[in-house]
Design an enzyme around this catalytic site. Sequence first.
Site, PDB file in Angstrom:
ATOM      1  N   ILE A  58       2.326   2.941   2.439  1.00  0.00           N
ATOM      2  CA  ILE A  58       3.544   2.855   3.242  1.00  0.00           C
ATOM      3  C   ILE A  58       4.505   1.834   2.642  1.00  0.00           C
ATOM      4  O   ILE A  58       5.714   2.079   2.552  1.00  0.00           O
ATOM      5  CB  ILE A  58       3.208   2.512   4.702  1.00  0.00           C
ATOM      6  CG1 ILE A  58       2.397   3.652   5.329  1.00  0.00           C
ATOM      7  CG2 ILE A  58       4.481   2.260   5.503  1.00  0.00           C
ATOM      8  CD1 ILE A  58       1.879   3.354   6.719  1.00  0.00           C
ATOM      9  N   HIS A  77       6.488   2.007  19.270  1.00  0.00           N
ATOM     10  CA  HIS A  77       5.464   2.509  18.352  1.00  0.00           C
ATOM     11  C   HIS A  77       5.788   3.941  17.906  1.00  0.00           C
ATOM     12  O   HIS A  77       4.995   4.874  18.085  1.00  0.00           O
ATOM     13  CB  HIS A  77       4.079   2.454  18.997  1.00  0.00           C
ATOM     14  CG  HIS A  77       2.984   2.268  17.983  1.00  0.00           C
ATOM     15  ND1 HIS A  77       1.999   1.313  18.099  1.00  0.00           N
ATOM     16  CD2 HIS A  77       2.719   2.911  16.824  1.00  0.00           C
ATOM     17  CE1 HIS A  77       1.179   1.381  17.059  1.00  0.00           C
ATOM     18  NE2 HIS A  77       1.599   2.354  16.280  1.00  0.00           N
ATOM     19  N   GLY A 108       6.461   4.814  14.677  1.00  0.00           N
ATOM     20  CA  GLY A 108       6.319   4.949  13.233  1.00  0.00           C
ATOM     21  C   GLY A 108       5.906   6.337  12.768  1.00  0.00           C
ATOM     22  O   GLY A 108       6.453   6.878  11.808  1.00  0.00           O
ATOM     23  N   ARG A 151      -3.130  -8.928  -1.184  1.00  0.00           N
ATOM     24  CA  ARG A 151      -4.429  -9.409  -1.648  1.00  0.00           C
ATOM     25  C   ARG A 151      -4.590  -9.258  -3.155  1.00  0.00           C
ATOM     26  O   ARG A 151      -5.338 -10.006  -3.773  1.00  0.00           O
ATOM     27  CB  ARG A 151      -5.540  -8.643  -0.918  1.00  0.00           C
ATOM     28  CG  ARG A 151      -5.688  -9.031   0.552  1.00  0.00           C
ATOM     29  CD  ARG A 151      -6.718  -8.180   1.254  1.00  0.00           C
ATOM     30  NE  ARG A 151      -6.281  -6.800   1.361  1.00  0.00           N
ATOM     31  CZ  ARG A 151      -6.949  -5.863   2.027  1.00  0.00           C
ATOM     32  NH1 ARG A 151      -8.095  -6.169   2.628  1.00  0.00           N
ATOM     33  NH2 ARG A 151      -6.491  -4.624   2.098  1.00  0.00           N
ATOM     34  N   GLU A 161       0.588  -4.782  23.090  1.00  0.00           N
ATOM     35  CA  GLU A 161       1.117  -3.463  23.387  1.00  0.00           C
ATOM     36  C   GLU A 161       0.419  -2.833  24.594  1.00  0.00           C
ATOM     37  O   GLU A 161      -0.807  -2.911  24.696  1.00  0.00           O
ATOM     38  CB  GLU A 161       0.902  -2.588  22.134  1.00  0.00           C
ATOM     39  CG  GLU A 161       1.849  -1.430  22.012  1.00  0.00           C
ATOM     40  CD  GLU A 161       1.839  -0.860  20.602  1.00  0.00           C
ATOM     41  OE1 GLU A 161       1.457   0.310  20.457  1.00  0.00           O
ATOM     42  OE2 GLU A 161       2.199  -1.582  19.649  1.00  0.00           O
ATOM     43  N   ARG A 213       1.074  -3.592  12.565  1.00  0.00           N
ATOM     44  CA  ARG A 213       0.345  -3.868  13.798  1.00  0.00           C
ATOM     45  C   ARG A 213       0.964  -5.092  14.464  1.00  0.00           C
ATOM     46  O   ARG A 213       1.303  -6.070  13.803  1.00  0.00           O
ATOM     47  CB  ARG A 213      -1.141  -4.111  13.529  1.00  0.00           C
ATOM     48  CG  ARG A 213      -1.942  -2.858  13.213  1.00  0.00           C
ATOM     49  CD  ARG A 213      -2.099  -1.977  14.454  1.00  0.00           C
ATOM     50  NE  ARG A 213      -2.946  -0.814  14.220  1.00  0.00           N
ATOM     51  CZ  ARG A 213      -2.519   0.371  13.856  1.00  0.00           C
ATOM     52  NH1 ARG A 213      -1.215   0.560  13.655  1.00  0.00           N
ATOM     53  NH2 ARG A 213      -3.351   1.387  13.695  1.00  0.00           N
ATOM     54  N   GLY A 222       0.836  -1.199   0.000  1.00  0.00           N
ATOM     55  CA  GLY A 222       0.000   0.000   0.000  1.00  0.00           C
ATOM     56  C   GLY A 222       0.869   1.247   0.000  1.00  0.00           C
ATOM     57  O   GLY A 222       2.024   1.212  -0.425  1.00  0.00           O
TER      58      GLY A 222
END
Length: 318
Positions: free
Chosen positions: A156, A283, A285, A176, A265, A236, A154
């Site tokens: 990112i 986390h 990002g 997908r 988390e 994730r 995607g």
Amino acid sequence: MRIVVTRRIPGPALEILRAAGEVWLPDEDRALSPEELRKAVGGASAVVCMLHDTIDGAVADAAGPGLRVVANVAVGYDNIDVAALAARGVAVTNTPGVLTDATADLTVGLLLTLTRRIAEGDRLLRARTPWSFHLGFMLGSGLAGKTLGIIGLGQIGQAVARRARAFGLDIVYSGRSRVPAAEAALDARFVPRDELLATADVVSLHCPLTPETRHLIDAAALAAMKPSAYLVNTTRGPVVHEAALADALERGEIAGAALDVFEHEPEVEPRLLELDNVVLTPHLGSATVETRTEMAVLAARNVAAVLSGQEPPNPVRG
């Protein structure tokens, strides 16, 4: 209109929200418990939530019939029961696009830190461990000519691929569906996931968390990777089975891993904390001043649009 913000957000976003209604903020800047969250949202027209807030039908019911929009300050929305909210006539929004570059930058930073043993070297010096230069000292792995396997090409994933090309990495991906435009722009090749795992020198995860991707990287997937391969996860946490990852690292099934997100988390699998070939960040990002501000502002604009009867910039379709 009452706008509940579950955690403190940058000032520019608050200004937008205060122009749209009465803003409620928690006294302490911490994650609300489920009970606190249900109590806080009572009578809300809008809720601005974080990725650690579970927003389901029970929360919507606690808010009452006046709830019109839930704005998630994140791209992923696995913390929200979109179908349950849609059934109650509540719009759901997210914040795509604005954190693409920041997350891609961190992904490449983790990759370099892992393969060149940067964090390990930093720890060695801080521990005042005696050392001297020699040709076999703390050797890492170069990237030129190696293969980066991206699961989820995607926005990112494509941004990571663009950066990786500068380091001489070849790009393969799975997902997908195929992304022909990205294949042409990045000289990327679509392969089945099994082939990607078996051939990539680095596997980087950028797929959303869904029932199908939960524990996508499990014991079997890790066993399929090359012993010299590295795993990077900035999507994730539950996409990776952390206990299985710890097992694989301890057995030498893969060369190392870098994680910015975690299965439970903020807790981390304790064995990962003891391994030198693991890089861990909390986390980070999207953690730049510019990006986090843009995320909050976009969430606020989504709320303001819905409360004024307009279509939000970033609706989530269930």
